[in-house]
Design an enzyme around this catalytic site. Structure first.
Site, PDB file in Angstrom:
ATOM      1  N   GLY A   1       0.830  -1.197   0.000  1.00  0.00           N
ATOM      2  CA  GLY A   1       0.000   0.000   0.000  1.00  0.00           C
ATOM      3  C   GLY A   1       0.865   1.248   0.000  1.00  0.00           C
ATOM      4  O   GLY A   1       1.957   1.268   0.586  1.00  0.00           O
TER       5      GLY A   1
ATOM      6  N   ARG B   1     -21.153  12.881  12.559  1.00  0.00           N
ATOM      7  CA  ARG B   1     -21.571  12.193  11.339  1.00  0.00           C
ATOM      8  C   ARG B   1     -22.597  11.086  11.576  1.00  0.00           C
ATOM      9  O   ARG B   1     -23.579  10.977  10.846  1.00  0.00           O
ATOM     10  CB  ARG B   1     -20.342  11.589  10.666  1.00  0.00           C
ATOM     11  CG  ARG B   1     -19.416  12.642  10.126  1.00  0.00           C
ATOM     12  CD  ARG B   1     -18.128  12.042   9.600  1.00  0.00           C
ATOM     13  NE  ARG B   1     -17.313  13.107   9.016  1.00  0.00           N
ATOM     14  CZ  ARG B   1     -16.100  12.902   8.500  1.00  0.00           C
ATOM     15  NH1 ARG B   1     -15.583  11.699   8.489  1.00  0.00           N
ATOM     16  NH2 ARG B   1     -15.427  13.906   7.980  1.00  0.00           N
TER      17      ARG B   1
END
Lengths: 647, 219, 251
Positions: A41, A338
């Site tokens: 990654g 959120r």
């Protein structure tokens, strides 16, 4: 029963990390040259880890599935990065950042890890500025800050609406420099397909060259997984198309625990789904909620007329609008966290008040802001976002309210790691979104960038040495060993099996079905019944996948459909694990909301007595139920409270 | 100094410096020719001052070398650039809005300029300086007309009495104009200056000015 | 208002860098104008897979215009006919019923085709590796506020830093030049005091690598700036020229 050892250092909270660094084992420069590290990654965590480890003298092999490390999805983060610099003199401190993160995570994160994150946050900003990251500045030439949800101070550093891009490009430039100095060898368009374990230690990976389709073997003394989250289990999410959870699942299947898989964050302000052909969801920055007011019609018949196109939102009179966030949460209004905002939107739409042709949207209205501030000011603040919205929806948000709906955005769960970021497999580390460590049950805005870079620049380079210090006598491995042989054969067999299904359905069509199951039963509001249904449906879908899939082309060639099929096989497994974990957790906390566990007002009802733990799932074999272990979360330094955004 | 040949920006510098020298020559040439408009006598005086005098011949040789350099590099760059485009061409390509036609066709325009330049040389330079260097005092033209090699005014009168010559020169000036508008602008861009004249679209307006890009300097 | 349209897409197919490519035309019916261009290609691929054919290979990832992975030369324009967007942000409402849309890969010697519409842009990584960074190791750096930077300088650096490395500049340049890409990075770092110190070295190293990798010579046509989805200015090229020339003359 297996006990989970998270290796938290002794001492006072604020001294743990210093103590650890003072007493950990190190590797001397001559020995570093003899040790290889694989980093999978190249996002914020991966690029920063690879660059830092390379600079230190280790030989690093760095892999990414895209054509360049700079494409990793960290690049899409918009808002900013938190740090406890207290440049604004508004009372910020390491402790406050720590406390806000713990509270924001609904008390489901490890105190010691979060405190360390807050401690190193300042160094991240220094590092990025030294790399030439063009953060926003005041006229005096010093760094500017903005405020974000879940905090009472301004601690967010930003570079326009492209903070993730600039931070990633900074890490990418450090990585490029390390590549130039031959400290890091870069493998682009390579996908990790399995982890290789020798004598119970992670010793390498099998990777598929995505251009030639060939399987290749890579050996190293340690493996670091920085492969992001598994939000794409839902098919539609704000993640990039290629974002996947496969590397994490490969580690899980080889014995690494998977922690808190049910913890997924749903972002409230995304552009709604507009059709079956839709491939991904676009996020509109959280900052819009500073000035936009969220509403749906008060009357069911108005909502129906809007859905049928008979009424326009501007036709609805002020008195007939329900500003439901302001109504339910007078203290925070449109700026609730959120998870709260997302659930409230779903509640209204489920009750039949949703707008848009699908009924799955609510309005985010700037009319008041335009009246109050003038169109010009609104344009200066949000012009680029409005333009983006207009390009996608073909609607002018200055005149008609925007439509938004929640979407899967981030996964707090991930591979279980101890204080050193090492998984339950010795020599296997996980950093960034791929691990579970710092955000508990809900992540605050501008904290993902902070965690990715903290892990890669300032945590892993220390902790990995503690592991490698006793590996200096271990010579480099040959990739001809039986373990590599077996791992490659297993992958090759799996690929052959996939190619031989020769069914009728494309990968995407099955993935969409998985997405619907996940969204309907393992999404924003979950209940035991639905989760059991989901597990059943996913089982069926798994059969469907293994009997009806069609992959054109060949196995040993570039084959995009085969790549997607491999990832989907893992997403199906991931979906099931998420449902199992959600079913196990009989409480509501952060992003995990169980309908059975809510207060009379519909707020999340946490159960600290029974569920104050990290659930660590251990793989038991194909078609066998995984076993769960608990890592208890002991809050020594913070007193747990119920989150309250009403008053 | 091998970077002048080996690096793309070095090659661009050679193109722009040689181009600027040619522009300066054009200005010099223009200022002399302006005399012909007012007085044939004055113009002929200038002609005789240059003629086959050593400094004029030397300057001509230098000029020829610069033209050769400019032409050679233009050819070289065009070939390199064609190679850099790859072996497959686009089937559909559109000129982006705001990109001038001239900027994308400098080599072709340059060839047109060259063609007329040869005509111009054959009409004037060959009959004047070259004939004089050969030792003659008069040049005999194709229709038998004879004109003194230093009587520039008579050459002008003779050639521009033919309509096709006038038309040809107008075409030449137009091509030259296109070539220079992009060329001069590009040369200034190269030196790191920023041109300010409305937009970066490569069109030259009479009111352009240079703004040094102080922003690039260390402080 | 968005409606459904029928279109023909003429797409470049090429098995490998060495094999010869060709165009294939596909008919697509009832494509919603609300779908994005890449979603239209998804629909096409779904159709091809259902017919047992090989799907069209193209690069894409974030689908929100920031990762720089998507490419495509659509009807003569990189990233298509819309302005200031990448291909993934291009929507089918920019096309009309019955239209034939020609889709080609980036064509440049610096970006060889891998398959169909997918090209190899590792040359950009190599240029970055040659010098697109400030040489600092992790740790041991001064406090972030120890060096004030004028706001306008920081803004200009940010303008240049907005480059997403998609390669549209090379694709659209008639010379196949990578100057806009290189100059954006050189400018960003030359404008900031942190990067100023090795600005000369950086400019020379990056230009040398760019030339070595077979990109063409910039002739300032300005097409790159016009087609850049992030509107990177060619003022950056002027700045790079200046950095490079002053570095060379100092040597």
């Amino acid at each position: 029963m297996t006990t989970i050892n998270s290796k938290i250092p002794e001492g006072q909270l604020a001294e743990k990390w210093s103590n650890y660094k003072a007493h950990q084992k190190l590797v001397n420069p001559a020995n570093k040259r003899r040790l290889d590290i694989i980093v999978v990654g190249t996002g914020l965590a991966g690029a920063s880890a690879a660059a830092s480890l390379g600079e230190m003298g280790f030989k690093v092999l760095n892999f990414c599935i895209q054509d360049s490390p700079r494409r990793a999805h960290s690049i899409a983060a918009q808002g900013g990065i938190n740090a406890a610099k207290n440049y604004q003199n508004d009372g910020d401190s390491v402790y406050r950042l720590f406390y806000d993160t713990i509270k924001g995570g609904d008390y489901r994160a490890r105190e010691s890890n979060v405190h360390r994150l807050a401690e190193v946050s300042n160094s991240i900003i220094d590092q990025c500025v030294a790399q030439g990251v063009p953060f926003a500045r005041e006229y005096g030439g010093l760094l500017d800050n903005r405020s974000f949800g879940g905090a009472q101070v301004s601690r967010t550093f930003y570079a326009r609406g492209q903070t993730g891009q600039q931070l990633l490009l900074g890490a990418y430039s450090a990585l490029s420099r390390a590549v130039n100095k031959k400290q890091v060898k870069l493998y682009t368009r390579y996908e990790m397909v399995d982890l290789v374990i020798i004598d119970e230690r992670a010793r390498g990976i099998i990777a598929r060259n995505l251009v030639t389709g060939k399987l290749e073997r890579f050996a190293a003394h340690a493996v670091v997984i920085c492969t992001g989250g598994y939000g794409n289990t839902f098919f539609l999410s704000t993640n990039a198309m290629a974002s996947n959870g496969s590397a994490a699942l490969q580690c899980y299947r080889k014995g690494a625990y998977f922690a808190n898989p049910c913890m997924a964050q749903i972002h409230p302000t995304c552009i709604p789904v507009h059709g079956e052909f839709q491939s991904k969801l676009t996020l509109m920055s959280e900052s819009l909620r500073n000035d936009g007011r969220i509403w749906v019609p008060k009357k069911l018949e108005d909502a129906k007329a809007i859905r049928e196109g008979k009424l326009n939102p501007t036709d609805i009179k002020e008195g007939d609008r329900d500003y439901y966030l302001e109504r339910r949460y007078p203290a925070f209004g449109n700026l609730v966290p959120r998870d709260v905002a997302s659930r409230a939107a779903k509640e209204r739409c489920d009750a039949g008040f949703g707008v848009g042709n699908t009924g799955l949207a609510v309005y985010l209205d700037f009319a008041d802001a335009i009246n109050r501030l003038g169109k010009k000011v609104v344009e200066e603040k949000y012009g680029n976002l409005f333009q983006m919205y207009e390009k996608i929806v073909d609607d002018n948000p200055y005149e008609t309210p925007m439509m938004i709906y929640p979407a899967i955005h981030y996964t707090m769960g991930g591979i279980w790691v101890d204080y050193e970021l090492m998984t339950s497999i010795p020599g296997l580390f996980a950093a960034g979104e791929a691990n579970f460590s710092d955000h508990g049950a809900n992540r605050l805005g501008a904290s993902a960038l902070m965690q990715g870079l903290a892990d890669g620049y300032f945590v892993l380079p220390y902790t990995i040495q503690n592991y490698l210090s006793d590996q200096i006598g271990v010579p480099r491995f040959s990739t001809d060993s039986p373990e590599f042989e077996a791992a490659e054969k297993a992958v090759s067999d799996k690929l052959t099996r996939l190619m031989n299904i020769k069914g009728k359905h494309s990968v995407d069509s099955i993935h969409k079905k998985l997405g619907h199951i996940m969204w309907d039963y393992v999404g924003m509001a979950r209940d035991a019944e639905g989760l059991k249904t989901a597990i059943g449906k996913i089982e069926e879908l798994k059969k469907d996948f293994w009997t009806n899939l069609r992959i054109p082309g060949n196995k040993d060639d570039q084959n995009v459909e085969l790549e997607k099929a491999l990832r989907l096989a893992d997403f199906i497994e991931m979906g099931e694990l998420m449902a199992r974990d959600a079913l196990n957790r009989n409480e509501s906390c952060g992003g995990h909301f169980r309908v059975e566990y809510q207060t009379p007002e519909g707020e999340a009802l946490r159960d600290d007595e029974h569920y104050s733990y990290v659930s660590c799932w251990e793989y038991q074999g194909e078609n066998k139920a995984p076993v769960m272990y608990k890592e208890p979360l002991d809050y020594e330094f913070v007193k747990r409270q119920t989150r309250n955004y009403k008053s | 100094m091998s970077w002048l040949i080996n690096s793309s920006i070095g090659r661009k510098l050679i193109m722009s410096v040689s181009g600027i020298v040619l522009v300066l020559f054009l200005l010099f040439h223009l200022s002399m020719n302006v005399a012909a408009v007012f007085s044939a006598e004055a113009y002929n005086t200038i002609c005789s001052l240059l003629g086959s005098n050593w400094y004029a011949v030397a300057a001509t040789a230098v000029l020829a070398a610069i033209i050769a350099l400019h032409f050679t590099y233009a050819t070289l760059l065009t070939l390199q650039n064609r190679k850099a485009r790859g072996s497959n061409r686009y089937t559909v390509s559109a000129r982006p809005k705001g990109v001038s036609w001239a900027s994308q066709n400098m080599f072709v325009i340059g060839l047109i300029v060259c063609g007329f330049f040869i005509l111009h040389l054959s009409q004037f330079w060959y009959n004047m300086m070259f004939t004089e260097v050969l030792g003659h005092e008069e040049a005999t033209l194709c229709d038998g007309t004879t004109i003194g090699t230093t009587d520039g005014a008579a050459f002008i009168e003779y050639y521009f009495s033919h309509l096709w010559v006038v038309v040809a020169y107008l075409i030449w000036y137009t091509a030259l104009w296109f070539h220079l508008t992009h060329g001069i602008w590009s040369a200034f861009k190269l030196s790191g200056g920023t041109m300010r004249y409305g937009s970066n679209d490569g069109k030259l307006s009479p009111t352009f000015w240079l703004r040094s890009s102080s922003s690039a300097s260390p402080e | 208002m968005d409606k459904n349209i029928n279109i023909k897409v003429k797409i470049w197919r090429q098995r490998s860098p060495k094999e010869k490519g060709f165009f294939e035309t596909y008919n697509l019916e009832n494509i919603s104008q609300g779908s994005s261009f890449l979603e239209m290609l998804d629909i096409l691929n779904e159709k091809l897979i259902n017919e047992g054919k090989e799907p069209v290979v193209f690069d894409h990832d974030c689908r929100e215009g920031i990762c720089g992975m998507c490419s495509l030369y659509i009807n003569g324009h990189p990233h298509g006919p819309d302005e200031d967007v990448t291909t993934c942000q291009l929507h089918m409402r920019k096309f009309h019923d019955g239209e034939t849309i020609t889709v080609e890969p980036w064509r440049s010697a610096g970006f060889p085709v891998i398959r169909d519409l997918m090209v190899n842009r590792s040359a950009f990584d190599e240029i970055m590796q040659a010098g697109g960074y400030v040489s600092v190791n992790t740790g041991g750096v001064p406090d972030a506020n120890s060096t004030p930077i004028a706001k306008d300088k920081a803004e200009m650096a940010m303008d240049a830093a907005a480059c997403i490395g998609c390669g549209a500049c090379v694709a659209t340049c008639k010379n196949g030049s990578a100057m806009l890409f290189v100059s954006a990075k050189v400018s960003q770092l030359a404008l900031l005091p942190q990067g100023r110190i090795e600005a000369a070295r950086r400019a020379k190293a990056m230009v040398a690598k760019m030339d070595e990798l077979g990109f063409g010579n910039c002739t300032n046509t300005g097409a790159c700036e016009q087609e850049c989805p992030k509107s990177i200015s060619i003022t950056n090229i002027a700045r790079l020229n200046r950095e490079f020339l002053s570095a060379k003359f100092k040597d």
